[in-house]
Design a protein around this motif. Structure first.
Motif, PDB file in Angstrom:
ATOM      1  N   SER A  12       0.860  -1.188   0.000  1.00  0.00           N
ATOM      2  CA  SER A  12       0.000   0.000   0.000  1.00  0.00           C
ATOM      3  C   SER A  12       0.897   1.239   0.000  1.00  0.00           C
ATOM      4  O   SER A  12       1.923   1.271   0.681  1.00  0.00           O
ATOM      5  N   PRO A  70      -4.588  -2.575  -2.845  1.00  0.00           N
ATOM      6  CA  PRO A  70      -5.925  -1.959  -2.904  1.00  0.00           C
ATOM      7  C   PRO A  70      -6.593  -2.259  -4.239  1.00  0.00           C
ATOM      8  O   PRO A  70      -5.902  -2.426  -5.254  1.00  0.00           O
ATOM      9  N   THR A 360      -3.809   2.738  -7.909  1.00  0.00           N
ATOM     10  CA  THR A 360      -4.429   2.654  -6.581  1.00  0.00           C
ATOM     11  C   THR A 360      -4.511   4.046  -5.950  1.00  0.00           C
ATOM     12  O   THR A 360      -5.420   4.811  -6.252  1.00  0.00           O
ATOM     13  N   ARG A 361      -3.549   4.371  -5.111  1.00  0.00           N
ATOM     14  CA  ARG A 361      -3.606   5.645  -4.395  1.00  0.00           C
ATOM     15  C   ARG A 361      -3.618   6.863  -5.319  1.00  0.00           C
ATOM     16  O   ARG A 361      -4.331   7.842  -5.075  1.00  0.00           O
ATOM     17  N   THR A 375      -5.890   2.702  -0.684  1.00  0.00           N
ATOM     18  CA  THR A 375      -4.828   2.235   0.217  1.00  0.00           C
ATOM     19  C   THR A 375      -5.380   1.062   1.039  1.00  0.00           C
ATOM     20  O   THR A 375      -6.558   0.719   0.926  1.00  0.00           O
ATOM     21  N   LEU A 376      -4.510   0.488   1.861  1.00  0.00           N
ATOM     22  CA  LEU A 376      -4.961  -0.566   2.787  1.00  0.00           C
ATOM     23  C   LEU A 376      -4.998  -0.031   4.213  1.00  0.00           C
ATOM     24  O   LEU A 376      -4.901  -0.789   5.180  1.00  0.00           O
TER      25      LEU A 376
END
Ligand code: GUN
Ligand code: FE
Length: 438
Positions: A12, A70, A360-361, A375-376
């Motif tokens: 992440s 994610p 992802t982010r 994110t995780l």
């Protein structure tokens, strides 16, 4: 309360990586776990720490040796274009007029819109995409079908009724008044219901009259928190036609600026051929330029100048997307594979950490949703995916000589697709295996 512990390797991001060895940009747990309750990640860390803090009767799912990241985010696509993908056209305008507009006319039928919406969400889940920013068609029925399905599956989705009142077949035109009334109705009925977000969606300047652009401006004034999505600077003929239709504007970006459509919640698909002045205007307003690699190659639109936009003294925010059905794959892995090649052709690099950040982010930041997705981190939606770098015989052979996380990510991006997505968790529930079981 039932809680689930999901074990695997975890990756992440905290921020964009500056280089391939910038390990401070991300958290990587070789034996990690997520604790999930009520669709939310309540804790994330090493397996030992998460297990120690969990209830005795916690349900454990072990995904070792696979990698958990994610859920992928796709910041621009068209759900009514699933049957437009792979249409043989020379360029954007021919592709729109010959295939895309006639196909979108079919979404006047509720039954058709519902069938395709269901298939659309199946493909998202199969490919590990847990959030998308989608264009529906001009018909309100298509928006209702889309959001009803998103709600049923409890997915976080952004979508809008396309506003278009000229330069398209009659069956695909609304009017300024209709686009105002129906967009307001869609907001009232769907925005904030489940995890649905409504976006104000004028298709592009060519298919909106100045009167409809005024309506878009009014909607942005009335609903300043909503996303805005449209297309900008994709193709040279599109740019020339836009400038003919809006002679008072200094350039294409200025058309949208004049109607108050630039801003930090505004997503502009393509942005391939922007001038310095236009890029400055994008930067100053915090507008997002959406990179659609497979579409840009397929339609021959051009090479998105990602690094030039990032490196300016006034950087432009960017995101990445499939642009289905101009795009040729639902897979964000395939999308980043093509992004890599587009940068190669410009003498630039795209390292695999950067790619995974973007899917992802990075895309969550572009959508201003990083507190919820991408994110995780504890407190965010439990939307995440499980990746297998040895999903096919050819990948398994290549995986034998993988020696680092960077190698693994690059293998996934270069050779991976939906077959590499072992599982897609949506709001904490395994949604991909549920498809197979259905
Ligand atoms: N510009 C206006 N509409 C579209 C569309 O549906 N796809 C793409 N790629 N560009 C567009
Ligand atoms: Fe598009």
């Amino acid at each position: 309360m039932t809680s689930t512990l999901i074990r695997g390797r975890l990756l992440s991001f905290h921020r964009a990586p500056f280089a391939i060895d910038d390990s401070a940009a991300y958290a990587y747990e070789t034996d990690g776990a997520l604790l999930v309750e009520n669709g939310v990640i309540v804790a994330s860390g090493t397996y030992a720490a998460i297990k120690a803090g969990a209830a005795d009767d916690v349900v454990e799912i072990d995904h070792r040796p696979h990698l958990i990241v994610p859920g992928f985010i796709d910041t621009h696509l068209h759900f009514p274009q699933m049957q437009v993908m792979a249409s043989y056209a020379a360029n954007l305008l021919e592709w729109l007029n010959t295939y895309t507009f006639p196909e979108e006319c079919r979404f006047v039928e509720t039954a058709h819109a519902e069938r395709i919406a269901s298939r659309f969400f199946d493909e998202m889940v199969r490919h590990g995409t847990t959030t998308a920013a989608a264009y529906c068609s001009v018909h309100k029925a298509s928006v209702d079908a889309f959001f009803a399905e998103a709600l049923r599956r409890d997915m976080r989705m952004i979508a809008g009724k396309v506003m278009m009142d000229r330069n398209a077949p009659q069956g695909l035109l609304d009017t300024p008044e209709m686009s105002y009334d129906e967009t307001r109705a869609v907001i009232r009925e769907w925005h904030g219901k489940g995890r649905n977000h409504v976006a104000i969606t004028p298709r592009f300047a060519i298919t909106s009259t100045p009167e409809q652009m005024d309506v878009a401006r009014s909607l942005v004034h009335e609903f300043p928190d909503l996303h805005v999505q449209t297309h900008l600077s994709e193709n040279r003929d599109e740019i020339a036609f836009t400038c003919e239709l809006y002679p008072e504007a200094v350039d294409y970006t200025d058309v949208y600026a004049r109607y108050g459509l630039l801003g930090p919640k505004s997503l502009f698909g393509h942005c391939i051929h922007l001038s310095e002045r236009e890029a400055d205007a994008m930067s100053e307003t915090g507008s997002v330029a959406v990179f659609c690699p497979t579409s840009n190659l397929f339609l021959g639109s051009g090479l998105f100048p990602l690094r030039a936009l990032n490196r300016r003294d006034k950087p432009v925010r960017t995101s990445v997307a499939s642009d289905i059905g101009g795009g040729t794959s639902y897979s964000m892995l395939k999308t980043l594979d093509e992004a890599y090649k587009i940068l190669q052709l410009q003498g630039e690099r795209l390292n695999p950490f950067d790619s995974f950040f973007m899917m992802t982010r990075g895309n969550a930041e572009a959508l201003s949703l990083v507190d919820k997705i991408g994110t995780l981190e504890a407190g965010t939606d439990a939307d995440f995916i499980v990746l297998d770098m040895a999903a096919t015989p050819a990948m398994a052979l290549r995986a034998e000589v993988v020696t680092s996380l960077a190698d693994e990510l690059f293998l996934l991006q270069t050779m991976g697709d939906d077959r590499s997505i072992v599982e897609t968790y949506v709001a904490g529930k395994p949604a991909k295996s549920a498809l197979a079981a259905a």
